[in-house]
Design an enzyme around this catalytic site. Structure first.
Site, PDB file in Angstrom:
ATOM      1  CE  LYS A 169      -1.673   2.965   2.300  1.00 29.85           C
ATOM      2  NZ  LYS A 169      -1.583   4.256   1.601  1.00 29.85           N
ATOM      3  CD  GLU A 244      12.675   0.975  10.106  1.00 29.80           C
ATOM      4  OE1 GLU A 244      13.104   1.945  10.773  1.00 29.80           O
ATOM      5  OE2 GLU A 244      13.247  -0.119  10.090  1.00 29.80           O
ATOM      6  CB  CYS A 278      12.661   9.297   8.984  1.00 29.84           C
ATOM      7  SG  CYS A 278      13.574   8.218   7.878  1.00 29.84           S
ATOM      8  CD  GLU A 378       9.582  13.069  12.037  1.00 27.51           C
ATOM      9  OE1 GLU A 378       8.427  12.627  12.140  1.00 27.51           O
ATOM     10  OE2 GLU A 378      10.509  12.422  11.541  1.00 27.51           O
TER      11      GLU A 378
HETATM   12  P1  NAD Z   1       1.787   8.537   7.629  1.00 30.11           P
HETATM   13  O1  NAD Z   1       1.997   7.763   8.875  1.00 30.11           O
HETATM   14  O2  NAD Z   1       0.724   9.546   7.601  1.00 30.11           O
HETATM   15  O3  NAD Z   1       1.495   7.555   6.417  1.00 30.11           O
HETATM   16  C1  NAD Z   1       2.362   6.508   6.064  1.00 30.11           C
HETATM   17  C2  NAD Z   1       1.574   5.452   5.335  1.00 30.11           C
HETATM   18  O4  NAD Z   1       0.646   4.862   6.250  1.00 30.11           O
HETATM   19  C3  NAD Z   1       0.752   5.973   4.159  1.00 30.11           C
HETATM   20  O5  NAD Z   1       0.791   5.029   3.123  1.00 30.11           O
HETATM   21  C4  NAD Z   1      -0.643   6.067   4.767  1.00 30.11           C
HETATM   22  O6  NAD Z   1      -1.661   5.965   3.809  1.00 30.11           O
HETATM   23  C5  NAD Z   1      -0.650   4.859   5.687  1.00 30.11           C
HETATM   24  N1  NAD Z   1      -1.639   4.889   6.767  1.00 30.11           N
HETATM   25  C6  NAD Z   1      -2.250   5.972   7.311  1.00 30.11           C
HETATM   26  N2  NAD Z   1      -3.146   5.584   8.251  1.00 30.11           N
HETATM   27  C7  NAD Z   1      -3.099   4.231   8.317  1.00 30.11           C
HETATM   28  C8  NAD Z   1      -3.769   3.239   9.096  1.00 30.11           C
HETATM   29  N3  NAD Z   1      -4.686   3.567  10.012  1.00 30.11           N
HETATM   30  N4  NAD Z   1      -3.460   1.938   8.903  1.00 30.11           N
HETATM   31  C9  NAD Z   1      -2.526   1.582   7.997  1.00 30.11           C
HETATM   32  N5  NAD Z   1      -1.864   2.465   7.220  1.00 30.11           N
HETATM   33  C10 NAD Z   1      -2.133   3.781   7.371  1.00 30.11           C
HETATM   34  O7  NAD Z   1       3.220   9.161   7.285  1.00 30.11           O
HETATM   35  P2  NAD Z   1       3.568  10.117   6.071  1.00 30.11           P
HETATM   36  O8  NAD Z   1       2.990  11.460   6.406  1.00 30.11           O
HETATM   37  O9  NAD Z   1       3.259   9.475   4.773  1.00 30.11           O
HETATM   38  O10 NAD Z   1       5.171  10.170   6.198  1.00 30.11           O
HETATM   39  C11 NAD Z   1       5.830  11.006   7.083  1.00 30.11           C
HETATM   40  C12 NAD Z   1       6.229  10.256   8.346  1.00 30.11           C
HETATM   41  O11 NAD Z   1       6.966   9.086   7.987  1.00 30.11           O
HETATM   42  C13 NAD Z   1       7.168  11.057   9.222  1.00 30.11           C
HETATM   43  O12 NAD Z   1       6.779  10.972  10.573  1.00 30.11           O
HETATM   44  C14 NAD Z   1       8.513  10.379   9.034  1.00 30.11           C
HETATM   45  O13 NAD Z   1       9.396  10.504  10.087  1.00 30.11           O
HETATM   46  C15 NAD Z   1       8.130   8.984   8.792  1.00 30.11           C
HETATM   47  N6  NAD Z   1       9.200   8.294   8.057  1.00 30.11           N
HETATM   48  C16 NAD Z   1       9.954   7.366   8.700  1.00 30.11           C
HETATM   49  C17 NAD Z   1      10.986   6.730   8.042  1.00 30.11           C
HETATM   50  C18 NAD Z   1      11.832   5.681   8.704  1.00 30.11           C
HETATM   51  O14 NAD Z   1      12.421   4.888   7.994  1.00 30.11           O
HETATM   52  N7  NAD Z   1      11.940   5.621   9.988  1.00 30.11           N
HETATM   53  C19 NAD Z   1      11.240   7.041   6.712  1.00 30.11           C
HETATM   54  C20 NAD Z   1      10.465   7.995   6.089  1.00 30.11           C
HETATM   55  C21 NAD Z   1       9.429   8.606   6.762  1.00 30.11           C
END
Ligand code: NAD
Length: 472
Positions: A169, A244, A278, A378
């Protein structure tokens, strides 16, 4: 205007059952450039069923068979790195200097997984005991928008090396990149159902993956809040999870650091991927006695980090991904000012000449204390906080005084000393004297930065269960 209306299920592109249509907005000007029809729970269930069927055979493959699949994927994704990069620049506003590297890293993750698979013994025996590492089953892979095609490739590579079949997804904000990536996947001619992809909302398609009993494992990259939901909701079906999540990474400049090198590197670490990373080193910890020198060095180095058109190779900071993200970053900048931090560079508002689109000013705050909101939360934008410390132990204390623990950076001339400091940091990775990566080293976080590790043998193990057979 391009319209994406299909998902990839059981080896073919199929019409979306979900009917919701969303516009894809270009971050440099706020205009719609494409539309995507989002999948629903039914699309997710079809994909899970296909992955479940495929697992009955792929789950029993040998290392050699999985290696062939990884090589093929490496070939097809590598062949289209330019198109994947162009889509990342267009749809997400990723600066091309960063996008090129991260997309290539995604392609490389297939060859890295191949190497790791060779190094990982899947069977161990002693006396009359045999232990085997078995693929966990169908895995749900969920990615964020900040490096969508990299995460798709990296997660798929580890899952395939382990013998899992998957439902992916991708971020709903990344359909153009996903589409190019899917064309690669289709060209690879993998066994039907091995890799299925449904584009849709997290709380619809993602939530179905998390709750469905036929999905054994979720590998998720994204925010802490969603990670917590996945852990909580996944407990009902005893999901294995790799999470992550976010970071607020410290970058410690020791008092013997060479500022001519350390400051440009610190800015690159803070502003990488336009600050939407991140692993961005967003807290720069500097010795109190060297603050004035540090400020001068920052001012002198900032010319290399301009905001601008993401297609321009000189641009270091492109637009934020959405209006919402742009507003969020600006509100943190205002909050920093309200709480008494001093703007050394940048500040609130759009950069001059970039009033259209979601641009923010690359910003450096000084006089920041570690209890300020901008030092604790963050921001996920190009905002660097400079915090002073008294001595090495104080630096370690401030670095560890955070709910996150994804990454840290240390710079100093005395490498032994830098190593000692690194060994006290409560984070999954520390880079000493540089912005470094190693696709075989584990990646993941302590504390709220996540659960589990990705990459290398560690990333493959995350998709495996251990079985022991004991004979009389
Ligand atoms: P997000 O958590 O909003 O979304 C990430 C993914 O999860 C998307 O595909 C979203 O559609 C999905 N999602 C949302 N709600 C969900 C649910 N209830 N159940 C299952 N899936 C769901 O994050 P974002 O805004 O896309 O990305 C930014 C965040 O990602 C930041 O906090 C960043 O730090 C983190 N990030 C972490 C890493 C890492 O490797 N540690 C890398 C990149 C980004």
């Amino acid at each position: 205007m391009k319209a994406i209306t299909t998902h990839y299920i059981d080896g073919t592109f199929v019409k979306s059952h979900g009917r919701e249509v969303m516009d894809i907005i270009k971050p440099t000007n706020g205009k719609a450039i494409a539309s995507v029809t989002l999948g629903d729970e039914e699309d997710a269930r079809r994909a899970i069923a296909a992955a479940k069927r495929a697992f009955t055979t792929f789950g029993r493959t040998t290392k050699e068979e999985r290696t062939k699949v990884l090589r093929r994927l490496h070939e097809v994704v590598s062949a289209r790195v330019d198109e994947l990069t162009a889509a990342m620049v267009e749809e997400y506003g990723g600066a091309v200097q960063f996008a090129t590297l991260i997309v290539q890293a995604g392609a490389n993750s297939f060859s890295a997984a191949e190497k790791a698979l060779q190094e990982l013994p899947l069977t161990r025996t002693w006396d009359k005991t045999t232990v085997t590492l078995e693929p966990v089953g169908v895995a749900g892979l969920i990615t964020p928008w900040n490096a969508n095609s990299f995460f798709l490739s990296a997660k798929l590579a580890s899952a395939i090396a382990a013998g899992c079949t998957v439902v992916m997804k991708p971020s709903e904000l990344s359909p153009l990149q996903t589409q190019v990536w899917l064309e690669c996947l289709h060209e690879a001619g993998l066994p039907k159902g091995l890799c299925n992809v449904v584009i849709g909302r997290g709380d619809v398609v993602g939530a179905e993956l998390v709750r469905n009993p036929d999905v054994a494992k979720i590998s998720f990259t994204g925010s802490v809040a969603v990670g917590q939901t996945i852990m909580r909701d996944g407990a009902a079906t005893m999901k294995r999870v790799t999470l992550e999540l976010g970071g607020k990474s410290p970058n410690i400049l020791l008092d013997d650091a060479d500022l001519d090198k350390a400051i440009p590197t610190a800015l690159a670490i803070a502003f990488m991927n336009s600050g939407q990373a991140c692993v961005a080193g967003t807290r720069l910890l500097v010795p109190k006695a060297r603050l004035d020198e540090v400020k001068r060095a920052i001012l002198a180095a900032m010319h290399a980090f301009p905001a601008g058109d993401p297609r321009d190779p000189k641009t270091a900071v492109g637009p934020m991904v959405t209006q919402k993200q742009c507003d969020r970053v600006q509100s943190y900048i205002r909050k920093g000012i309200e709480e008494g931090a001093e703007v050394l560079v940048g500040g609130d508002g759009h950069p001059k000449g970039l009033e259209e689109g979601y641009f923010v000013k690359p910003t450096v705050f000084v006089n920041v204390t570690n209890d300020m909101t901008i030092a604790r939360e963050e921001i996920f934008g190009p905002v660097l906080c400079v915090i002073t410390y008294e001595n090495d132990d104080d630096a370690i204390k401030i670095a560890n005084d955070t709910s996150y623990g994804l990454h840290a950076y240390v710079s100093g001339t005395d490498v032994q000393r830098a190593r000692r400091v690194a060994s006290h940091l409560l984070v999954g990775r520390v880079a000493v004297n540089g912005m470094l990566d190693d696709q075989h080293a584990p990646f993941g976080g302590f504390k709220h930065s996540g659960v589990g590790r990705e990459f290398g043998t560690y990333g493959i193990e995350a998709f495996l269960e251990t079985r022991a057979i004991l004979e009389s």
